[in-house]
Write a protein that holds these residues in place. Structure first.
Motif, PDB file in Angstrom:
ATOM      1  N   ARG A 196      -2.149  14.129   4.323  1.00  0.00           N
ATOM      2  CA  ARG A 196      -0.695  14.295   4.414  1.00  0.00           C
ATOM      3  C   ARG A 196       0.004  14.152   3.069  1.00  0.00           C
ATOM      4  NH1 ARG A 196       1.353  10.949   9.807  1.00  0.00           N
ATOM      5  NH2 ARG A 196       0.066  12.056  11.342  1.00  0.00           N
ATOM      6  N   TYR A 197      -0.510  13.272   2.217  1.00  0.00           N
ATOM      7  CA  TYR A 197       0.220  12.929   0.997  1.00  0.00           C
ATOM      8  C   TYR A 197      -0.500  13.339  -0.280  1.00  0.00           C
ATOM      9  CZ  TYR A 197       2.942  10.337   4.372  1.00  0.00           C
ATOM     10  OH  TYR A 197       3.704  10.010   5.467  1.00  0.00           O
ATOM     11  N   GLY A 198      -1.695  13.897  -0.159  1.00  0.00           N
ATOM     12  CA  GLY A 198      -2.395  14.405  -1.326  1.00  0.00           C
ATOM     13  C   GLY A 198      -2.789  13.337  -2.323  1.00  0.00           C
ATOM     14  N   VAL A 199      -3.017  12.127  -1.852  1.00  0.00           N
ATOM     15  CA  VAL A 199      -3.380  11.016  -2.728  1.00  0.00           C
ATOM     16  C   VAL A 199      -4.901  10.912  -2.809  1.00  0.00           C
ATOM     17  CG1 VAL A 199      -3.213   8.519  -3.077  1.00  0.00           C
ATOM     18  CG2 VAL A 199      -1.267   9.780  -2.131  1.00  0.00           C
ATOM     19  N   THR A 200      -5.415  10.736  -4.009  1.00  0.00           N
ATOM     20  CA  THR A 200      -6.840  10.439  -4.178  1.00  0.00           C
ATOM     21  C   THR A 200      -7.057   8.973  -3.877  1.00  0.00           C
ATOM     22  OG1 THR A 200      -7.081  12.159  -5.868  1.00  0.00           O
ATOM     23  CG2 THR A 200      -8.794  10.463  -5.766  1.00  0.00           C
ATOM     24  N   VAL A 201      -7.911   8.683  -2.910  1.00  0.00           N
ATOM     25  CA  VAL A 201      -8.116   7.314  -2.442  1.00  0.00           C
ATOM     26  C   VAL A 201      -9.578   6.943  -2.595  1.00  0.00           C
ATOM     27  CG1 VAL A 201      -7.894   5.714  -0.510  1.00  0.00           C
ATOM     28  CG2 VAL A 201      -6.269   7.614  -0.749  1.00  0.00           C
ATOM     29  N   ASN A 202      -9.837   5.822  -3.242  1.00  0.00           N
ATOM     30  CA  ASN A 202     -11.183   5.260  -3.270  1.00  0.00           C
ATOM     31  C   ASN A 202     -11.125   3.852  -2.698  1.00  0.00           C
ATOM     32  OD1 ASN A 202     -13.946   5.024  -3.748  1.00  0.00           O
ATOM     33  ND2 ASN A 202     -13.619   4.101  -5.754  1.00  0.00           N
ATOM     34  N   ILE A 203     -11.974   3.580  -1.720  1.00  0.00           N
ATOM     35  CA  ILE A 203     -12.044   2.251  -1.114  1.00  0.00           C
ATOM     36  C   ILE A 203     -13.003   1.410  -1.956  1.00  0.00           C
ATOM     37  CG2 ILE A 203     -12.617   0.938   0.966  1.00  0.00           C
ATOM     38  CD1 ILE A 203     -12.124   3.585   2.532  1.00  0.00           C
ATOM     39  N   THR A 204     -12.475   0.429  -2.666  1.00  0.00           N
ATOM     40  CA  THR A 204     -13.293  -0.388  -3.558  1.00  0.00           C
ATOM     41  C   THR A 204     -13.782  -1.665  -2.909  1.00  0.00           C
ATOM     42  OG1 THR A 204     -11.302  -1.422  -4.489  1.00  0.00           O
ATOM     43  CG2 THR A 204     -12.148   0.545  -5.598  1.00  0.00           C
ATOM     44  N   ALA A 205     -13.190  -2.056  -1.802  1.00  0.00           N
ATOM     45  CA  ALA A 205     -13.647  -3.211  -1.032  1.00  0.00           C
ATOM     46  C   ALA A 205     -13.018  -3.115   0.349  1.00  0.00           C
ATOM     47  CB  ALA A 205     -13.265  -4.535  -1.705  1.00  0.00           C
ATOM     48  N   ALA A 206     -13.691  -3.696   1.347  1.00  0.00           N
ATOM     49  CA  ALA A 206     -13.170  -3.610   2.712  1.00  0.00           C
ATOM     50  C   ALA A 206     -13.838  -4.645   3.590  1.00  0.00           C
ATOM     51  CB  ALA A 206     -13.406  -2.211   3.292  1.00  0.00           C
ATOM     52  N   MET A 207     -13.107  -5.089   4.609  1.00  0.00           N
ATOM     53  CA  MET A 207     -13.671  -5.893   5.683  1.00  0.00           C
ATOM     54  C   MET A 207     -12.910  -5.539   6.947  1.00  0.00           C
ATOM     55  SD  MET A 207     -16.079  -7.968   6.472  1.00  0.00           S
ATOM     56  CE  MET A 207     -16.578  -8.568   4.856  1.00  0.00           C
ATOM     57  N   LEU A 208     -13.604  -4.953   7.898  1.00  0.00           N
ATOM     58  CA  LEU A 208     -12.971  -4.496   9.122  1.00  0.00           C
ATOM     59  C   LEU A 208     -13.958  -4.649  10.264  1.00  0.00           C
ATOM     60  CD1 LEU A 208     -10.418  -3.004  10.308  1.00  0.00           C
ATOM     61  CD2 LEU A 208     -11.666  -0.871   9.922  1.00  0.00           C
ATOM     62  N   THR A 209     -13.617  -5.482  11.229  1.00  0.00           N
ATOM     63  CA  THR A 209     -14.456  -5.668  12.410  1.00  0.00           C
ATOM     64  C   THR A 209     -13.562  -5.656  13.644  1.00  0.00           C
ATOM     65  OG1 THR A 209     -14.298  -8.088  12.280  1.00  0.00           O
ATOM     66  CG2 THR A 209     -16.154  -7.045  11.151  1.00  0.00           C
ATOM     67  N   PRO A 210     -14.016  -5.045  14.742  1.00  0.00           N
ATOM     68  CA  PRO A 210     -13.186  -4.949  15.944  1.00  0.00           C
ATOM     69  C   PRO A 210     -12.766  -6.307  16.503  1.00  0.00           C
ATOM     70  CG  PRO A 210     -15.064  -3.443  16.073  1.00  0.00           C
ATOM     71  CD  PRO A 210     -15.283  -4.322  14.877  1.00  0.00           C
ATOM     72  N   ALA A 211     -13.523  -7.356  16.223  1.00  0.00           N
ATOM     73  CA  ALA A 211     -13.232  -8.662  16.799  1.00  0.00           C
ATOM     74  C   ALA A 211     -12.100  -9.397  16.093  1.00  0.00           C
ATOM     75  CB  ALA A 211     -14.494  -9.529  16.771  1.00  0.00           C
ATOM     76  N   GLU A 212     -11.735  -8.976  14.890  1.00  0.00           N
ATOM     77  CA  GLU A 212     -10.718  -9.677  14.111  1.00  0.00           C
ATOM     78  C   GLU A 212      -9.333  -9.088  14.362  1.00  0.00           C
ATOM     79  OE1 GLU A 212     -11.313 -12.345  12.338  1.00  0.00           O
ATOM     80  OE2 GLU A 212     -13.475 -12.267  12.742  1.00  0.00           O
ATOM     81  N   ASN A 213      -8.310  -9.939  14.266  1.00  0.00           N
ATOM     82  CA  ASN A 213      -6.936  -9.478  14.466  1.00  0.00           C
ATOM     83  C   ASN A 213      -6.462  -8.582  13.326  1.00  0.00           C
ATOM     84  OD1 ASN A 213      -6.576 -10.835  16.921  1.00  0.00           O
ATOM     85  ND2 ASN A 213      -5.970 -12.725  15.897  1.00  0.00           N
TER      86      ASN A 213
END
Length: 208
Positions: A34-51
């Protein structure tokens, strides 16, 4: 003809915190499409159990487009926790084992030819997979490349990627698109030589 002045491409680092009810929305994918932004994910933490989950993002592009993209996230209720010059974001989260044992992913033979799909009314299809992000690929915008090159929608449903670049990480991905887009995306990931685990159940009912 007068010379036009375009905003400078400005790389910035951002940390965003995502509430659980938005964790199955393709937010990163939309920043690209949508916005034409170059995005690089340099770190992440995502689990379905967390709020909440979080991503460290390196954003590059037209300054106005970046601002519009960040405003879009904030309007959704995604917390913008930090903006900084690249390299200044730190985190101390511990890693999780790969592959993620809570998901039933299994290695499959690499297909030599595209599978045959039944197409109904331009319907999009889903390919679910887990991908190991090797430490040498932390600076490679993998999700951005899939969205910008092949026009797919990518939803990150779980992730573990440390910012220290000392360990491998992983993403659980839902990739949506037409069959040729999915196959091209899969081939692209193959060519990167990243370990892949395909959830074969995501293809049931689509391959004939």
């Amino acid at each position: 003809m007068p010379q036009q002045n375009f905003p400078q491409l400005t790389p910035i680092d951002s940390r965003i915190r995502i509430p659980q009810h938005y964790q199955r929305q393709p937010l990163i994918s939309r920043l690209v499409s949508r916005y034409g932004v170059t995005v690089n994910i340099t770190a992440a933490m995502l689990t379905p159990a967390e709020n909440y989950g979080w991503f460290n993002l390196q954003l590059q592009g037209n300054s106005e487009h970046i601002s519009d993209g960040l405003l879009y996230l904030q309007n959704l209720g995604v917390n913008l926790m930090q903006l900084s010059i690249p390299g200044n974001v730190q985190d101390n989260f511990s890693s999780q084992p790969f592959p993620n044992s809570s998901h039933k992913f299994s290695p499959l033979p690499i297909p030599q030819h595209p599978p045959t799909y039944e197409i109904k009314n331009g319907q999009s299809y889903r390919l679910r997979l887990q991908i190991c992000i090797l430490k040498d690929y932390h600076q490679t915008p993998i999700i951005f490349d899939l969205v910008s090159r092949y026009g797919v929608t990518v939803n990150i449903i779980a992730a573990s990627l440390l910012a220290n670049q000392q360990d491998d990480g992983w993403f659980d991905l839902d990739i949506w698109g037409k069959p040729e887009q999915l196959f091209s995306s899969f081939n692209h990931l193959k060519m990167l030589n990243l370990p892949l685990w395909i959830d074969a159940s995501s293809l049931h009912g689509h391959i004939i």
